[in-house]
Design a protein around this motif. Structure first.
Motif, PDB file in Angstrom:
ATOM      1  N   ALA B  11     -18.529  -5.336   0.993  1.00 62.13           N
ATOM      2  CA  ALA B  11     -17.346  -4.376   0.988  1.00 62.13           C
ATOM      3  C   ALA B  11     -17.238  -3.705  -0.444  1.00 62.13           C
ATOM      4  N   ILE B  12     -17.748  -4.451  -1.402  1.00 59.83           N
ATOM      5  CA  ILE B  12     -17.701  -3.895  -2.839  1.00 59.83           C
ATOM      6  C   ILE B  12     -18.675  -2.691  -2.804  1.00 59.83           C
ATOM      7  N   LYS B  13     -19.891  -3.146  -2.244  1.00 64.85           N
ATOM      8  CA  LYS B  13     -20.865  -2.105  -2.307  1.00 64.85           C
ATOM      9  C   LYS B  13     -20.496  -0.787  -1.401  1.00 64.85           C
ATOM     10  N   LEU B  18     -16.419   5.426  -2.543  1.00 67.49           N
ATOM     11  CA  LEU B  18     -14.827   5.649  -2.266  1.00 67.49           C
ATOM     12  C   LEU B  18     -14.150   5.731  -3.529  1.00 67.49           C
ATOM     13  N   LEU B  19     -14.560   4.808  -4.303  1.00 64.51           N
ATOM     14  CA  LEU B  19     -13.719   4.617  -5.806  1.00 64.51           C
ATOM     15  C   LEU B  19     -14.272   5.897  -6.824  1.00 64.51           C
ATOM     16  N   PHE B  20     -15.669   6.312  -6.584  1.00 64.34           N
ATOM     17  CA  PHE B  20     -15.779   7.546  -7.189  1.00 64.34           C
ATOM     18  C   PHE B  20     -14.666   8.565  -6.809  1.00 64.34           C
ATOM     19  N   GLY B  21     -14.775   8.689  -5.448  1.00 69.00           N
ATOM     20  CA  GLY B  21     -14.251   9.907  -4.861  1.00 69.00           C
ATOM     21  C   GLY B  21     -12.617   9.963  -5.379  1.00 69.00           C
ATOM     22  N   THR B  22     -12.087   8.720  -5.200  1.00 71.24           N
ATOM     23  CA  THR B  22     -10.662   8.495  -5.322  1.00 71.24           C
ATOM     24  C   THR B  22     -10.293   8.821  -6.929  1.00 71.24           C
ATOM     25  N   THR B  23     -11.198   8.205  -7.736  1.00 74.48           N
ATOM     26  CA  THR B  23     -11.047   8.292  -9.385  1.00 74.48           C
ATOM     27  C   THR B  23     -10.983   9.844  -9.635  1.00 74.48           C
ATOM     28  N   GLY B  24     -12.033  10.458  -9.053  1.00 72.60           N
ATOM     29  CA  GLY B  24     -12.238  11.841  -9.218  1.00 72.60           C
ATOM     30  C   GLY B  24     -10.901  12.709  -8.751  1.00 72.60           C
ATOM     31  N   GLU B  25     -10.573  12.592  -7.468  1.00 69.15           N
ATOM     32  CA  GLU B  25      -9.508  13.159  -6.794  1.00 69.15           C
ATOM     33  C   GLU B  25      -7.998  12.774  -7.728  1.00 69.15           C
ATOM     34  N   ILE B 254     -10.493  -2.521  -0.173  1.00 68.22           N
ATOM     35  CA  ILE B 254     -10.021  -2.662   1.209  1.00 68.22           C
ATOM     36  C   ILE B 254     -10.939  -1.873   2.136  1.00 68.22           C
ATOM     37  N   PHE B 255     -10.664  -0.596   1.776  1.00 69.62           N
ATOM     38  CA  PHE B 255     -11.426   0.393   2.748  1.00 69.62           C
ATOM     39  C   PHE B 255     -12.877   0.086   3.009  1.00 69.62           C
ATOM     40  N   GLY B 256     -13.553  -0.428   1.945  1.00 74.65           N
ATOM     41  CA  GLY B 256     -14.922  -0.684   1.919  1.00 74.65           C
ATOM     42  C   GLY B 256     -15.139  -1.694   2.731  1.00 74.65           C
ATOM     43  N   ALA B 257     -14.267  -2.717   3.047  1.00 73.96           N
ATOM     44  CA  ALA B 257     -14.251  -3.999   3.920  1.00 73.96           C
ATOM     45  C   ALA B 257     -14.173  -3.168   5.340  1.00 73.96           C
ATOM     46  N   PHE B 258     -13.141  -2.438   5.554  1.00 77.15           N
ATOM     47  CA  PHE B 258     -13.202  -1.938   7.028  1.00 77.15           C
ATOM     48  C   PHE B 258     -14.745  -1.145   7.203  1.00 77.15           C
ATOM     49  N   ILE B 293      -7.453   3.732   9.837  1.00 73.79           N
ATOM     50  CA  ILE B 293      -6.673   3.069   8.862  1.00 73.79           C
ATOM     51  C   ILE B 293      -6.393   4.257   7.882  1.00 73.79           C
ATOM     52  N   THR B 294      -7.158   5.108   7.502  1.00 72.59           N
ATOM     53  CA  THR B 294      -6.815   6.477   6.845  1.00 72.59           C
ATOM     54  C   THR B 294      -5.589   7.212   7.355  1.00 72.59           C
ATOM     55  N   ALA B 295      -5.672   7.524   8.701  1.00 71.71           N
ATOM     56  CA  ALA B 295      -4.747   8.044   9.285  1.00 71.71           C
ATOM     57  C   ALA B 295      -3.315   7.371   9.011  1.00 71.71           C
ATOM     58  N   GLY B 296      -3.616   5.939   9.332  1.00 71.16           N
ATOM     59  CA  GLY B 296      -2.514   5.145   9.033  1.00 71.16           C
ATOM     60  C   GLY B 296      -1.648   5.209   7.939  1.00 71.16           C
ATOM     61  N   VAL B 297      -2.333   5.177   6.869  1.00 71.65           N
ATOM     62  CA  VAL B 297      -1.904   5.163   5.537  1.00 71.65           C
ATOM     63  C   VAL B 297      -1.400   6.510   5.317  1.00 71.65           C
ATOM     64  N   LEU B 298      -1.763   7.637   5.753  1.00 72.08           N
ATOM     65  CA  LEU B 298      -1.177   9.130   5.525  1.00 72.08           C
ATOM     66  C   LEU B 298       0.095   8.996   6.166  1.00 72.08           C
ATOM     67  N   ILE B 299       0.309   8.566   7.633  1.00 71.57           N
ATOM     68  CA  ILE B 299       1.492   8.530   8.232  1.00 71.57           C
ATOM     69  C   ILE B 299       2.519   7.477   7.348  1.00 71.57           C
ATOM     70  N   VAL B 300       2.201   6.485   7.000  1.00 71.22           N
ATOM     71  CA  VAL B 300       3.077   5.331   6.345  1.00 71.22           C
ATOM     72  C   VAL B 300       3.759   6.132   5.170  1.00 71.22           C
ATOM     73  N   SER B 301       2.578   6.605   4.347  1.00 65.64           N
ATOM     74  CA  SER B 301       2.960   7.070   2.881  1.00 65.64           C
ATOM     75  C   SER B 301       3.861   8.359   3.125  1.00 65.64           C
ATOM     76  N   SER B 302       3.718   9.351   4.302  1.00 63.39           N
ATOM     77  CA  SER B 302       4.674  10.422   4.217  1.00 63.39           C
ATOM     78  C   SER B 302       6.113  10.087   4.868  1.00 63.39           C
TER      79      SER B 302
END
Lengths: 512, 323
Positions: B11-13, B18-25, B254-258, B293-302
Motif C-alpha cells: 500500500a505504501i509502495k 499519489l503522494l508526489f502528485g498530491t503534494t505537488g497539487e 489509504i488510496f494506495g491500499a485500495f 472511492i475518488t468519486a465518493g470523496v469528491l461527492i462527500v466533500s462537496s
C-alpha cells in the motif's frame, strides 16, 4: 521617509492627472495637494473619480497622463510596492485582508522579515497598537472581527509599513457613531504625529469635523480646494453638485395604511446552524418607510432574503396581507408584489449582471411578460431609457455594460428596475451605499414617491442621519435580535448607536 | 500476519506516486491555481525521468529531469493561466491531454528504437532494501523501513512542504495569495511571481511522481500508458487531505491500499476464512475501487457544509485593474 515639520514640500502634489476606463473619463486633469500634518477631505459625487484618483496614488491603477510628486520629488507609482516604498498607504472601502489569518499576520506579512515567521509578532503588534492607543487583539482571526476591528487592522498595517501618507476611502460608511468618533480621534492623533491624511467621504458633517481643507471633484475634474474653517456644508454641496441644493431630506407625511407585512417570531439559521435572526417580530404598514439599522452583519441580509423567499425560514412566519409566504418560490413572491433591491458590498453581486447592458438587465425581470419564444427588447429599451432619465443615470447610452458604470449609477439602475415592477412592498438594502448627495436624493425622492403611492418600504440603511430624516420608524438589529423599534422623530443618533451595540434595549412597552 | 504486513508494504509502495502528485497539487492550489493537469504533468515527468535514467544510468539526473519536465508542463499552464488569464479548468484538461500525448509520442520513439529497459545498475539502485537496524524491527521494519529510496523522498518532500506552509514567511505569503490575491497585492506581495513559482514547484513534484511510476511500477520497462489515472486520484486526494501535505501522507496510504487490494484480495481470502468471499468478487470491481472511492470523496466533500479548507481564490484568476 523622515518627517520634518518645517518641511515646506507638499506630502503629495498631483498635477493634471488623467485616467480613462474605456470611453469613460474617470479623471480629467486633476490637481491636488496635501501637506504633512494635515487632513484633506476629498469630496465629490459618485463617479466623480475620487476612488480612481486615490487608487493611482496607491499603485492599483496607473494614470494615463499627468505627474505625481511625493515630498517634492516626481515619482512614478507602478505598483502597491512602489506606493509602500514612498510611504503611501490606503485603507480601501472594501478591506483587503486575508480572512483566515490573524491580525498580526495580516499586518506583518507584507513587511520585511527573514525566512521564518517571527514568534514575537503578536507582541510586536500589541506594542504598536498601544503606541497609537488602538484596541486590538493581534491573535484574533480576521474572519471573527467586527468591521471596526478590521479597519483598525488596515490602519495598523499601514503604520507598521511606515506609511506617512494615509488615504482612507469612505472609512465611516460601515461604522456606528461611537466607532466613527474613535476613528477620528485616531486620525487626529496621527495628524499630530505628522502624517498626511486624505479622507474620502460623502458625509458633510464629517468633512466639517475632521478636515483642515477640502478638495472637491466634479465629473472627474478638480473644482476647487477650500479651507474647512472658511466654508459650510451648503457651499460644499453646491460646489460638489454644481448647483445649490436643499440639504434636508423630505419626509412625506402619509396616512399609515393597512398592515402589509407582518413578521412573527422569525428565526433563521445559517448553514453552520448558528441563529442569524432570533425571534424577530415587526410590522410594516402601507405608506410607511421602516428603517432597519444595525452594525453590518447583524442579520440584515438574511432578513431580506427570507422575505424574498431566498433564505429558508427555520421558525416563525412572514405574512403578506395575512398570507404566509413560507414555501413560496421567489417568483411567486415577486408576483405578490414584494420587490427586493439588495445592494451588496460589491454592488454587482446580486440583482444585476455585470457584463450585460442596461437594457438586458431590465429584461432579467421583464422577459416573462411576453408570451412566445422571442424576447421583447423594445419594451425593455423603453424602460431602460425611462430609468436612465428619471433617476439621472450617468451613462453614455443604455447599451453600456453596467460593469462600466460607477457604483452609484449601478444602484440607480437596480432600484429603477425594481420600482418599475410596480410593487406593493419594496425591500431596499443599502440603497445609497457609497452614493453621493445628488444620487442619494434622487433615490430618497423615488422611495418617498413610492411611499405616497401606499407602498410599504423596508429600508435597510447605514447612515443614521439619513434614516432619522427619511424613515417613519427605525428598527435596530443587534446580533440578529431586535433591540428596539423607535419613532424616528423622537429618537437621537446616539440612542440608536447604543441600541446597535445593545448597550441598552428598548422595552416592548415604549415601542410606540 | 505476513499477509497483512505485505499488504501494508504494498500500500505504501502504491501510494507514493499519489503522494508526489498530491503534494505537488497542494502547492499549486495554495497559490490559487486549480491545475487539473496533474495527470499530464505526471506523464511528462514519467517520460523525462525514464528517458534520462535509461540513457545515463544516473538516478539523480533522472529525478532532476522528471522535475524539469513537470515544470515545463506547469510553465505552459502558468503562462496560459497567470499571464494570459485563460480559464483554469480548460487549461488543466488541455494539459492532461497534452502530457499524455507527449509521453506516448516520445515513448513510442523509445520503443521503436529497441525495447527500452533500465540497466541492471538502475534496477539495483531502485530496488527495495531494508534500512540497517530500523529495517530489522519486526513487522514495522518491513512495513516502513524496507522501501525503495524514492518512497522516502516523497515523504521528505511532503514534510518539507508542510513545514514551509506552516512556519515560513514565503509559505504564509503563498497562503495569502491563494486566499485573497487582492489583499496580498495590497500588502505588497507580488501575486504573479508567487503563483508562477509555486505552480512550477508543484509541477516539479508532480513530475517526480510520474518518474516514480515509470521507474518503479513499470519494473524497469517503459509503458506508454503507465500513469493510468493516478494523476486524477491525486487531485481528489488534495481534497481528502484538506490541503495539508502531512495529511496527504496518510491519505495516499489509504488510496494506495485500495489500489493494491486487487492483487492482494486472494491472499486475504486464503489467509482468513471469514474473508473468503473476497476471492469471489470479480477483479474488475477491484480495479474500479480507487476511482469509485475518488468519486465518493469528491461527492462527500462537496456536500459537506460549512467552511472548506480550499484556498478561497482557487480556480479564479486575479486581475488587478478590474472594476
Amino acid at each position: 521617509m523622515t518627517i520634518d515639520n518645517t518641511n515646506t514640500n507638499y506630502a503629495i502634489e498631483l498635477k493634471g492627472i488623467c485616467k480613462s476606463f474605456g470611453t469613460v473619463k474617470a479623471n480629467d486633469n486633476i490637481d491636488l495637494t496635501v501637506r504633512f500634518g494635515e487632513i484633506l477631505a476629498l469630496l465629490g459625487e459618485n463617479g466623480s473619480g475620487k476612488t480612481t484618483l486615490m487608487n493611482m496614488l496607491s499603485g492599483i491603477y496607473h494614470p494615463d497622463g499627468g505627474s505625481i510628486y511625493v515630498d517634492g520629488n516626481e515619482v512614478s507609482i507602478q505598483s502597491p510596492e512602489d506606493a509602500k516604498r514612498l510611504g503611501i498607504g490606503m485603507v480601501h472601502q472594501h478591506f483587503k485582508l486575508v480572512d483566515v489569518m490573524t491580525a498580526a499576520d495580516n499586518i506583518t506579512l507584507g513587511g520585511k522579515g527573514g525566512l521564518f515567521v517571527k514568534k514575537d509578532r503578536f507582541k510586536e503588534i500589541k506594542e504598536l497598537s498601544e503606541k497609537y492607543s488602538f484596541e486590538l487583539d493581534p491573535e484574533k482571526l480576521v474572519m471573527n472581527m467586527s468591521v471596526s476591528e478590521k479597519q483598525t487592522v488596515e490602519i495598523l498595517k499601514l503604520m507598521y509599513n511606515g506609511a506617512r501618507i494615509l488615504i482612507l476611502d469612505e472609512p465611516t460608511a460601515v461604522l456606528t457613531p461611537q466607532e466613527t468618533e474613535k476613528l477620528f480621534d485616531i486620525l487626529r492623533n496621527m495628524k499630530k504625529e505628522g502624517c498626511a491624511i486624505i479622507i474620502i467621504t460623502h458625509k458633510l458633517n464629517e468633512v466639517m469635523s475632521i478636515s483642515d481643507r477640502v478638495t472637491i471633484l466634479h465629473k472627474g475634474k478638480s473644482v476647487q480646494t477650500v479651507n474647512t474653517a472658511e466654508t459650510n456644508p451648503n457651499e460644499l454641496t453646491e460646489l460638489m453638485v454644481g448647483h445649490p441644493m436643499q440639504l434636508s431630506i423630505r419626509r412625506v407625511e402619509c396616512e399609515k395604511g393597512e398592515n402589509i407585512l407582518h413578521v412573527h417570531n422569525l428565526t433563521l439559521e445559517n448553514s453552520d446552524g448558528a441563529e442569524v435572526i432570533k425571534k424577530l417580530s415587526f410590522d410594516l404598514y402601507e405608506g410607511e418607510i421602516l428603517g432597519v439599522a444595525g452594525v453590518a452583519g447583524s442579520g440584515q441580509k438574511e432578513l431580506c432574503e427570507a422575505i424574498a423567499g431566498l433564505y429558508p425560514i427555520k421558525k416563525g412566519a412572514v405574512l403578506y396581507r395575512d398570507m404566509n409566504i413560507e414555501g413560496k418560490t421567489p417568483r411567486e413572491i415577486i408576483d405578490l408584489g414584494i420587490s427586493m433591491s439588495f445592494i451588496p458590498e460589491d454592488r454587482l453581486g446580486m440583482g444585476l449582471a455585470a457584463s450585460l447592458d442596461i437594457v438586458d438587465n431590465m429584461m432579467l425581470k421583464t422577459y416573462r411578460d411576453k408570451k412566445g419564444i422571442f424576447v421583447d427588447r423594445v419594451t425593455a429599451e423603453e424602460l431602460a431609457n425611462k430609468v436612465v432619465e428619471e433617476l439621472e443615470v450617468k451613462t453614455p447610452d443604455v447599451h453600456t455594460p453596467v460593469r462600466q458604470l460607477s457604483g452609484g449609477n449601478v444602484q440607480k439602475v437596480l432600484l429603477g428596475r425594481e420600482i418599475a415592477a410596480d410593487p406593493s412592498v419594496i425591500i431596499t438594502a443599502y440603497a445609497v451605499r457609497g452614493l453621493d448627495i445628488n444620487s442619494s436624493y434622487t433615490i430618497y425622492d423615488a422611495l418617498n414617491e413610492q411611499k405616497e403611492r401606499g407602498v410599504g418600504v423596508l429600508f435597510i440603511g447605514e447612515d443614521l442621519d439619513v434614516m432619522l430624516e427619511l424613515c417613519d420608524r427605525i428598527m435596530v438589529l443587534c446580533h440578529g435580535q431586535c433591540s428596539g423599534i423607535v419613532e424616528a422623530k423622537e429618537t437621537t443618533k446616539e440612542y440608536l448607536g447604543l441600541l446597535m451595540t445593545a448597550s441598552v434595549t428598548e422595552g416592548e412597552n415604549d415601542e410606540q | 500476519m505476513n499477509t497483512i504486513v505485505n499488504f501494508m508494504f504494498a500500500a505504501i509502495k502504491a501510494g507514493t506516486p499519489l503522494l508526489f502528485g498530491t503534494t505537488g497539487e497542494i502547492v499549486t492550489q495554495k497559490s490559487g491555481n486549480m491545475n487539473l493537469g496533474v495527470e499530464g504533468l505526471m506523464y511528462m515527468g514519467a517520460f523525462g525521468g525514464f528517458f534520462i535514467a535509461y540513457k545515463t544510468d544516473n538516478l539523480f539526473l533522472a529525478m532532476i529531469s522528471a522535475a524539469l519536465f513537470g515544470m515545463l508542463g506547469a510553465l505552459i499552464y502558468s503562462f496560459l493561466v497567470i499571464t494570459l488569464k485563460a480559464n483554469q479548468n480548460v487549461t488543466g484538461l488541455a494539459l492532461t491531454t497534452f502530457g499524455t500525448g507527449f509521453a506516448s509520442f516520445f515513448g513510442e520513439m523509445l520503443i521503436e528504437g529497441g525495447s527500452p529497459k533500465l540497466s541492471q545498475k538502475m534496477t539495483e539502485l531502485l530496488s527495495e532494501k531494508p534500512i540497517p537496524v530500523l529495517g530489522e524491527i519486526p513487522f514495522i521494519g518491513k512495513i516502513l523501513f524496507s522501501h525503495n529510496i524514492l518512497v522516502y523522498l516523497a515523504i521528505v518532500i511532503a514534510l518539507i512542504v508542510w513545514a514551509y506552509m506552516r512556519f515560513t514567511r514565503p509559505g504564509m505569503k503563498l497562503k495569502a495569495v491563494g486566499e485573497n490575491p487582492a489583499a496580498a497585492d495590497a500588502m505588497g506581495i507580488n501575486v504573479d511571481i508567487t503563483k508562477y513559482v509555486h505552480t512550477l514547484i508543484g509541477g516539479a513534484i508532480c513530475g517526480m511522481g510520474g518518474a516514480y511510476i515509470s521507474l518503479i511500477n513499470g519494473n524497469g520497462i517503459w509503458n506508454n500508458g503507465c500513469v493510468n489515472g493516478q494523476g486524477w486520484i491525486s487531485v481528489a486526494l488534495v481534497i481528502f487531505a484538506s490541503w495539508s501535505s502531512a495529511k496527504a501522507i496518510f491519505g495516499s496510504l489509504i488510496f494506495g491500499a485500495f489500489t493494491v487490494f486487487q492483487v492482494r484480495a486472494n491472499d486475504f481470502a486464503s489467509e482468513f476464512a471469514f474473508l473468503s468471499f473476497l476471492s469471489k468478487i470479480p477483479n474488475a470491481i477491484y480495479v474500479m475501487l480507487p476511482f469509485v472511492i475518488t468519486a465518493g470523496v469528491l461527492i462527500v466533500s462537496s456536500m459537506r457544509s460549512g467552511g472548506s479548507d480550499q484556498p478561497a481564490s482557487c480556480g479564479t484568476n486575479y486581475y488587478r485593474e478590474e472594476r
